[in-house]
Scaffold this active site. Structure first.
Site, mmCIF file in Angstrom:
data_model
loop_
_atom_site.group_PDB
_atom_site.id
_atom_site.type_symbol
_atom_site.label_atom_id
_atom_site.label_comp_id
_atom_site.label_asym_id
_atom_site.label_seq_id
_atom_site.Cartn_x
_atom_site.Cartn_y
_atom_site.Cartn_z
ATOM 1 N N GLY A 67 15.061 7.127 -8.533
ATOM 2 C CA GLY A 67 15.653 7.455 -7.235
ATOM 3 C C GLY A 67 17.098 7.870 -7.426
ATOM 4 O O GLY A 67 17.729 7.535 -8.438
ATOM 5 N N LEU A 68 17.618 8.596 -6.459
ATOM 6 C CA LEU A 68 19.033 8.976 -6.512
ATOM 7 C C LEU A 68 19.869 7.858 -5.907
ATOM 8 O O LEU A 68 19.675 7.494 -4.746
ATOM 9 C CB LEU A 68 19.264 10.275 -5.725
ATOM 10 C CG LEU A 68 20.723 10.750 -5.712
ATOM 11 C CD1 LEU A 68 21.101 11.368 -7.067
ATOM 12 C CD2 LEU A 68 20.973 11.763 -4.598
ATOM 13 N N GLY A 69 20.800 7.313 -6.685
ATOM 14 C CA GLY A 69 21.763 6.348 -6.160
ATOM 15 C C GLY A 69 22.881 7.099 -5.456
ATOM 16 O O GLY A 69 23.233 8.221 -5.861
ATOM 17 N N ASP A 107 18.363 6.380 -2.361
ATOM 18 C CA ASP A 107 18.823 5.030 -2.028
ATOM 19 C C ASP A 107 20.205 5.099 -1.377
ATOM 20 O O ASP A 107 21.144 5.657 -1.946
ATOM 21 C CB ASP A 107 18.912 4.193 -3.314
ATOM 22 C CG ASP A 107 19.318 2.767 -3.018
ATOM 23 O OD1 ASP A 107 18.426 1.967 -2.675
ATOM 24 O OD2 ASP A 107 20.522 2.454 -3.105
ATOM 25 N N LYS A 110 20.010 -0.393 3.581
ATOM 26 C CA LYS A 110 20.205 -1.852 3.463
ATOM 27 C C LYS A 110 21.005 -2.432 4.622
ATOM 28 O O LYS A 110 21.982 -1.820 5.076
ATOM 29 C CB LYS A 110 20.938 -2.156 2.137
ATOM 30 C CG LYS A 110 20.329 -1.425 0.953
ATOM 31 C CD LYS A 110 20.975 -1.773 -0.369
ATOM 32 C CE LYS A 110 20.485 -0.833 -1.459
ATOM 33 N NZ LYS A 110 21.238 0.415 -1.594
ATOM 34 N N HIS A 144 20.834 -6.572 1.799
ATOM 35 C CA HIS A 144 21.683 -6.076 0.704
ATOM 36 C C HIS A 144 22.117 -7.193 -0.254
ATOM 37 O O HIS A 144 22.160 -7.016 -1.466
ATOM 38 C CB HIS A 144 22.901 -5.372 1.308
ATOM 39 C CG HIS A 144 23.542 -4.368 0.406
ATOM 40 N ND1 HIS A 144 24.156 -3.226 0.868
ATOM 41 C CD2 HIS A 144 23.684 -4.327 -0.940
ATOM 42 C CE1 HIS A 144 24.637 -2.533 -0.151
ATOM 43 N NE2 HIS A 144 24.361 -3.190 -1.259
ATOM 44 N N GLY A 178 0.788 -1.234 0.000
ATOM 45 C CA GLY A 178 0.000 0.000 0.000
ATOM 46 C C GLY A 178 0.818 1.282 0.000
ATOM 47 O O GLY A 178 0.262 2.361 -0.208
ATOM 48 N N THR A 179 2.134 1.194 0.252
ATOM 49 C CA THR A 179 2.961 2.410 0.228
ATOM 50 C C THR A 179 3.265 2.794 -1.232
ATOM 51 O O THR A 179 3.072 1.984 -2.153
ATOM 52 C CB THR A 179 4.277 2.199 1.004
ATOM 53 O OG1 THR A 179 4.973 1.081 0.422
ATOM 54 C CG2 THR A 179 4.015 1.904 2.477
ATOM 55 N N TYR A 214 27.548 1.740 2.279
ATOM 56 C CA TYR A 214 28.054 2.901 1.534
ATOM 57 C C TYR A 214 28.738 3.923 2.453
ATOM 58 O O TYR A 214 29.434 4.814 1.959
ATOM 59 C CB TYR A 214 26.929 3.633 0.783
ATOM 60 C CG TYR A 214 26.141 2.819 -0.216
ATOM 61 C CD1 TYR A 214 26.557 1.556 -0.626
ATOM 62 C CD2 TYR A 214 24.966 3.319 -0.764
ATOM 63 C CE1 TYR A 214 25.813 0.821 -1.536
ATOM 64 C CE2 TYR A 214 24.225 2.593 -1.679
ATOM 65 C CZ TYR A 214 24.643 1.332 -2.053
ATOM 66 O OH TYR A 214 23.900 0.621 -2.949
#
Ligand code: A2P
Length: 320
Positions: A21-23, A48, A82, A115, A14-15, A53
């Site tokens: 998206g920006l990586g 994201d 992640k 991940h 439902g979201t 990272y």
């Protein structure tokens, strides 16, 4: 200029999510924060990141700044992060998620992904790739189904709105779907013309799972002029036809494969360029040309985990 792209998808829980998206992989030391600030100004509402990272704090700082400035509300922006491979033991998952939330400085994330399906030995929060005396990565056999059970609890705790996976292959995804209480909403995988992932995308679609596409530009290398699709006259001709760049054509192709691309950039002009892909459509001829680059080559092989029984890629090929 904000929020100009109303291109959204609804998830199986439902979201909703913006269809680009920006990586942020390999974006650190202030570059990431600046990139996210600029991306939000340009209209990105989907960012994201990942514990691995090392830039969750920068993403969080930028998002919180834009909320404080009144540019966005928390509910306007979708943040994915992640769980790293050293936190897969079920009893470590909540700890890892809380640590991530502390990094980001928010009460919840929108999406928390496993991940990779394989696991590393835990040797502290900062030893992300633990190695033995021979320099081999220390793998442990933790079943991702057990990790998933702990991920489900995070939704009940309100630490994340949704959960999903990344780098899961067809077999792993099918096994997970047959053994879960909460279905994953995403599988984040590498997708670009050289690795079109048509089969895996179809399986995800059939099961109501959205695919986000990392490295949609094939993590190209301007010096080596690789991968070929980023430097080929045939793709340049398509770009000229629509008055777009090669990168825009490739990102558009990845969208039309049925995915949500996550182009990484920390350059303001390229952040804008990569977002400006919703005012044209590729035709069948363009698709045929872009399809012709498919050869199954990956940029993210995770070779260090090839001995894990949960390694997701049956065949891995040489780097570009
Ligand atoms: P930069 O951050 O300097 O823009 P991928 O998403 O396929 O992994 O690719 C990311 C790489 O591509 C980064 O090196 C990024 O560099 C670069 N990049 C991102 N957008 C563009 C673009 N529109 N044109 C050329 N290179 C780009």
């Amino acid at each position: 200029m904000t929020g100009k792209v109303e291109y959204y998808f609804k998830h199986n829980d439902g979201t909703h999510i913006q269809g680009i998206g920006l990586g942020t992989f390999a974006s650190t030391e202030g570059d990431c924060e600046r990139a996210v600030l600029h991306a939000i100004d340009v209209g990105y509402r989907h960012i994201d990141t990942a514990y691995f990272y090392g830039n969750e704090a920068e993403v969080g700082a930028a998002v919180r700044k834009k909320i404080a400035e009144g540019v966005i509300k928390r509910e306007d922006i979708f943040i994915t992060t992640k769980l790293w491979c050293n936190f897969h033991e079920p009893e470590r998952v909540e700890y890892a998620c809380r640590k991530t939330l502390k990094n980001i400085g928010l009460d919840y994330v929108d999406l928390y992904l496993i991940h990779w399906p394989f696991s590393y030995k835990y040797r502290g929060d900062n030893e992300l790739i633990p190695k033995d005396a021979n320099g081999e990565v220390e793998l442990v056999d933790i079943d991702y189904l057990d990790t998933w059970g702990a991920m489900e609890k995070l939704v009940d705790l309100g630490l994340t709105k949704s959960i999903g996976v990344s780098n899961f292959n067809e077999e792993q995804l099918t096994r997970l779907l047959a053994n879960c209480k909460i279905k994953p909403i995403h599988n984040q995988i590498e997708v670009h013309p050289a690795l079109d992932q048509k089969k895996l995308i179809a399986l995800c679609k059939k099961n109501g799972i959205l695919v986000t596409a990392f490295s949609p530009l094939g993590r190209h290398n301007a010096e080596l002029r690789t991968p070929t699709f980023m430097y080929d006259g045939k793709v340049q001709a398509i770009a000229d036809k629509y008055n777009k760049s090669i990168a825009q054509v490739v990102i558009r192709y990845v969208i039309e494969l049925g995915t949500i691309p996550l182009p990484k950039s920390s350059n303001p002009k390229r952040i804008e360029e990569n977002f400006n892909v919703f005012d044209f459509k590729l035709d069948a001829e363009d698709h045929a040309i872009l399809d012709s680059y498919h050869n199954g080559e990956r940029v993210a092989h995770a070779r260090q985990a090839i001995k894990s029984k949960y390694y997701p890629f049956n065949v891995y090929s040489a780097c570009f």
